[in-house]
Design a protein around this motif. Sequence first.
Motif, PDB file in Angstrom:
ATOM      1  N   ARG A   1       0.838  -1.214   0.000  1.00  0.00           N
ATOM      2  CA  ARG A   1       0.000   0.000   0.000  1.00  0.00           C
ATOM      3  C   ARG A   1       0.865   1.253   0.000  1.00  0.00           C
ATOM      4  NH1 ARG A   1      -5.838  -0.218   2.171  1.00  0.00           N
ATOM      5  NH2 ARG A   1      -6.255  -2.420   2.444  1.00  0.00           N
ATOM      6  N   SER A   2       1.867   1.294   0.886  1.00  0.00           N
ATOM      7  CA  SER A   2       2.747   2.456   0.942  1.00  0.00           C
ATOM      8  C   SER A   2       3.448   2.675  -0.389  1.00  0.00           C
ATOM      9  CB  SER A   2       3.789   2.275   2.049  1.00  0.00           C
ATOM     10  OG  SER A   2       3.208   2.356   3.331  1.00  0.00           O
ATOM     11  N   HIS A   3       3.908   1.590  -0.991  1.00  0.00           N
ATOM     12  CA  HIS A   3       4.582   1.673  -2.288  1.00  0.00           C
ATOM     13  C   HIS A   3       3.659   2.289  -3.323  1.00  0.00           C
ATOM     14  CE1 HIS A   3       5.845   0.081  -6.237  1.00  0.00           C
ATOM     15  NE2 HIS A   3       7.061   0.204  -5.768  1.00  0.00           N
ATOM     16  N   GLN A   4       2.406   1.844  -3.348  1.00  0.00           N
ATOM     17  CA  GLN A   4       1.471   2.355  -4.344  1.00  0.00           C
ATOM     18  C   GLN A   4       1.104   3.810  -4.092  1.00  0.00           C
ATOM     19  OE1 GLN A   4      -1.753  -0.465  -4.410  1.00  0.00           O
ATOM     20  NE2 GLN A   4      -0.600  -1.937  -5.635  1.00  0.00           N
ATOM     21  N   LYS A   5       1.002   4.190  -2.820  1.00  0.00           N
ATOM     22  CA  LYS A   5       0.740   5.603  -2.507  1.00  0.00           C
ATOM     23  C   LYS A   5       1.896   6.482  -2.963  1.00  0.00           C
ATOM     24  CE  LYS A   5      -2.389   5.484   1.465  1.00  0.00           C
ATOM     25  NZ  LYS A   5      -2.570   5.953   2.853  1.00  0.00           N
ATOM     26  N   ALA A   6       3.131   6.024  -2.705  1.00  0.00           N
ATOM     27  CA  ALA A   6       4.291   6.801  -3.115  1.00  0.00           C
ATOM     28  C   ALA A   6       4.330   6.942  -4.640  1.00  0.00           C
ATOM     29  CB  ALA A   6       5.572   6.129  -2.612  1.00  0.00           C
ATOM     30  N   ARG A   7       4.060   5.852  -5.332  1.00  0.00           N
ATOM     31  CA  ARG A   7       4.086   5.881  -6.800  1.00  0.00           C
ATOM     32  C   ARG A   7       3.035   6.841  -7.344  1.00  0.00           C
ATOM     33  NH1 ARG A   7       3.042   0.175  -9.167  1.00  0.00           N
ATOM     34  NH2 ARG A   7       0.960   0.668  -8.407  1.00  0.00           N
ATOM     35  N   ALA A   8       1.814   6.782  -6.798  1.00  0.00           N
ATOM     36  CA  ALA A   8       0.735   7.654  -7.270  1.00  0.00           C
ATOM     37  C   ALA A   8       1.048   9.121  -7.013  1.00  0.00           C
ATOM     38  CB  ALA A   8      -0.572   7.263  -6.589  1.00  0.00           C
ATOM     39  N   ASN A   9       1.612   9.425  -5.848  1.00  0.00           N
ATOM     40  CA  ASN A   9       1.863  10.823  -5.517  1.00  0.00           C
ATOM     41  C   ASN A   9       3.074  11.386  -6.253  1.00  0.00           C
ATOM     42  OD1 ASN A   9      -0.101  11.897  -3.482  1.00  0.00           O
ATOM     43  ND2 ASN A   9       0.425   9.968  -2.498  1.00  0.00           N
ATOM     44  N   MET A  10       4.062  10.565  -6.593  1.00  0.00           N
ATOM     45  CA  MET A  10       5.150  11.047  -7.441  1.00  0.00           C
ATOM     46  C   MET A  10       4.605  11.515  -8.781  1.00  0.00           C
ATOM     47  SD  MET A  10       8.632   8.835  -6.983  1.00  0.00           S
ATOM     48  CE  MET A  10       7.924   7.372  -7.668  1.00  0.00           C
ATOM     49  N   ARG A  11       3.688  10.745  -9.338  1.00  0.00           N
ATOM     50  CA  ARG A  11       3.120  11.111 -10.635  1.00  0.00           C
ATOM     51  C   ARG A  11       2.312  12.399 -10.533  1.00  0.00           C
ATOM     52  NH1 ARG A  11       1.078   4.962 -11.986  1.00  0.00           N
ATOM     53  NH2 ARG A  11       3.124   4.123 -12.593  1.00  0.00           N
ATOM     54  N   ARG A  12       1.552  12.531  -9.453  1.00  0.00           N
ATOM     55  CA  ARG A  12       0.745  13.738  -9.284  1.00  0.00           C
ATOM     56  C   ARG A  12       1.621  14.972  -9.139  1.00  0.00           C
ATOM     57  NH1 ARG A  12      -3.673  11.654  -4.891  1.00  0.00           N
ATOM     58  NH2 ARG A  12      -4.786  10.221  -6.245  1.00  0.00           N
ATOM     59  N   ILE A  13       2.668  14.849  -8.332  1.00  0.00           N
ATOM     60  CA  ILE A  13       3.546  15.995  -8.109  1.00  0.00           C
ATOM     61  C   ILE A  13       4.255  16.368  -9.406  1.00  0.00           C
ATOM     62  CG2 ILE A  13       5.653  16.754  -6.929  1.00  0.00           C
ATOM     63  CD1 ILE A  13       4.713  15.167  -4.494  1.00  0.00           C
ATOM     64  N   GLN A  14       4.666  15.365 -10.185  1.00  0.00           N
ATOM     65  CA  GLN A  14       5.300  15.661 -11.462  1.00  0.00           C
ATOM     66  C   GLN A  14       4.324  16.361 -12.409  1.00  0.00           C
ATOM     67  OE1 GLN A  14       8.346  15.583 -12.174  1.00  0.00           O
ATOM     68  NE2 GLN A  14       8.170  16.123 -14.339  1.00  0.00           N
ATOM     69  N   THR A  15       3.066  15.932 -12.391  1.00  0.00           N
ATOM     70  CA  THR A  15       2.049  16.603 -13.200  1.00  0.00           C
ATOM     71  C   THR A  15       1.933  18.063 -12.798  1.00  0.00           C
ATOM     72  OG1 THR A  15       0.798  14.551 -13.479  1.00  0.00           O
ATOM     73  CG2 THR A  15      -0.396  16.614 -13.826  1.00  0.00           C
ATOM     74  N   TRP A  16       1.968  18.309 -11.506  1.00  0.00           N
ATOM     75  CA  TRP A  16       1.897  19.678 -10.989  1.00  0.00           C
ATOM     76  C   TRP A  16       3.132  20.470 -11.420  1.00  0.00           C
ATOM     77  CZ3 TRP A  16      -0.757  23.482  -8.829  1.00  0.00           C
ATOM     78  CH2 TRP A  16      -0.079  24.481  -8.140  1.00  0.00           C
ATOM     79  N   ASN A  17       4.307  19.892 -11.261  1.00  0.00           N
ATOM     80  CA  ASN A  17       5.540  20.594 -11.605  1.00  0.00           C
ATOM     81  C   ASN A  17       5.615  20.951 -13.083  1.00  0.00           C
ATOM     82  OD1 ASN A  17       6.492  20.522  -8.976  1.00  0.00           O
ATOM     83  ND2 ASN A  17       7.701  18.664  -9.281  1.00  0.00           N
ATOM     84  N   ASN A  18       5.055  20.096 -13.946  1.00  0.00           N
ATOM     85  CA  ASN A  18       5.095  20.353 -15.389  1.00  0.00           C
ATOM     86  C   ASN A  18       4.273  21.579 -15.783  1.00  0.00           C
ATOM     87  OD1 ASN A  18       6.779  18.191 -15.863  1.00  0.00           O
ATOM     88  ND2 ASN A  18       5.118  16.783 -16.393  1.00  0.00           N
ATOM     89  N   ARG A  19       3.323  21.957 -14.920  1.00  0.00           N
ATOM     90  CA  ARG A  19       2.483  23.122 -15.220  1.00  0.00           C
ATOM     91  C   ARG A  19       3.170  24.440 -14.872  1.00  0.00           C
ATOM     92  NH1 ARG A  19      -2.946  20.965 -12.115  1.00  0.00           N
ATOM     93  NH2 ARG A  19      -3.410  19.169 -13.459  1.00  0.00           N
TER      94      ARG A  19
END
Length: 444
Positions: free
Chosen positions: A356-374
């Motif tokens: 679960r922790s692994h999947q949360k970390a993976r999901a939030n890395m993608r979200r933060i990268q999406t934010w940073n790209n903007r």
Amino acid sequence: MENVYVMKSTSRYTGIHLTEKEFEIIKYIHDFSVFPAGNIHRLFNSGLKKLRSKHAISMRLGKLVKSGILVQLKTNFPKQGENRPPQYAYRLGSRGFDLLMQEEMITEKDAERRKKYGPQLNMPTPHNKAVNTIFTELVERLIGSEESFNSLQCQYFRGDQHKEISYANSQTGYSPVIPDWIYDTKDQIICLELDTGRQTNSIIKAKFGRYQRLARYLEKPLVVVFSVGLSTLTDDDSPKEKRVGSLKQLFSEHTDWPENFEMFVLPSHRTPDFLYKMLKNRATVTNLQAKGVTNNWLTYSRQASKQKMSYRIGQNENLNRLLFQDTYNLDFITELLPGNEIIPTGLLYMDEGSVRSHQKARANMRRIQTWNNRLDSYEPKASLFLVYNEASNAFNEILALQPECRTFIVNVEEVIAAAKSKEQMFPLMIEILTPYTRKPCKLL
């Protein structure tokens, strides 16, 4: 005063007095059917300040064999020219079953049944030996802490001998899943699966689905631990990091899981420590507790920071909406303020080995990268901090995450020690560079 167990002499066997520890070892051998000699030696020395020599333990085991308590098994002697010593193991002899029956640990029916098929037992396979070694290391930790399975209100079972698991298997309508070993505490059922790396992804996924279904028919939460690799040595020449990482990537998103179901993937040398913590009534960390851990890291990191770093609660509403939208929520969003910098940061509580922790970390890395790209190039980019309670958990964790934003591993234990130290101790952060490489850096 320690109990002493007496077996009198007969025309066939010599008499013997057994200590309480020896009686416990007899019970363990009964539970495993066959017990490797090396692990018996470890149990004889567990908890002793002055260790007994291998020769002394072997002599004692020889007396247990002559008394009919044990029977020694060994591999065939190596062929001519091979430089391999024979391996030894022990099973219970007829008087070993009589002793357990005398102490009302087993019934007469069970004793007679086990006596009949005892001679058919062979040396343990590498797989069974690894399960046994994990068990032995766990017992060593209990004895070292002056604890026992009884004091922790825990029972252990072979995978096919746990009534609740057997009942749940019968209710799912699918092929049963039989764990390698089971630990049943007052709060949860822990199923151990030893993964050798030989099973295909489809077989592992099928096991995962079966365990999910089992959880729905159990009264207590179900914890499944995949222990990867046959070796329990930290310095194994062929560690299974990639296997651990691939299994964490393999399982379905945790939003589809039953609430009372958890899964962990760890290398074998970390499994005994993990199991010991689970037996110590380790409950699943609640959202409130996770937020408390991340808040502790922030509080003490400000005291330990060389630059006297401060922080403030994140002011960006758009970023908050991005990261607080479902069950993959971060535990804390803040803006770190080292000097004149502003670093938007998401903090996520992590459990070592947790899928679960692994999947949360993976999901939030993608979200933060999406934010940073903007963002424009001059705007501060957000980072992700993975927060562990203990230094050993953070150091030994195998994440196998491809970083999509700047991602750091930190732990509360080290930052508290640095904050309270009179010397200038500045705990390191570890930046994830690739799935299997990291770079230490100083605290902000």
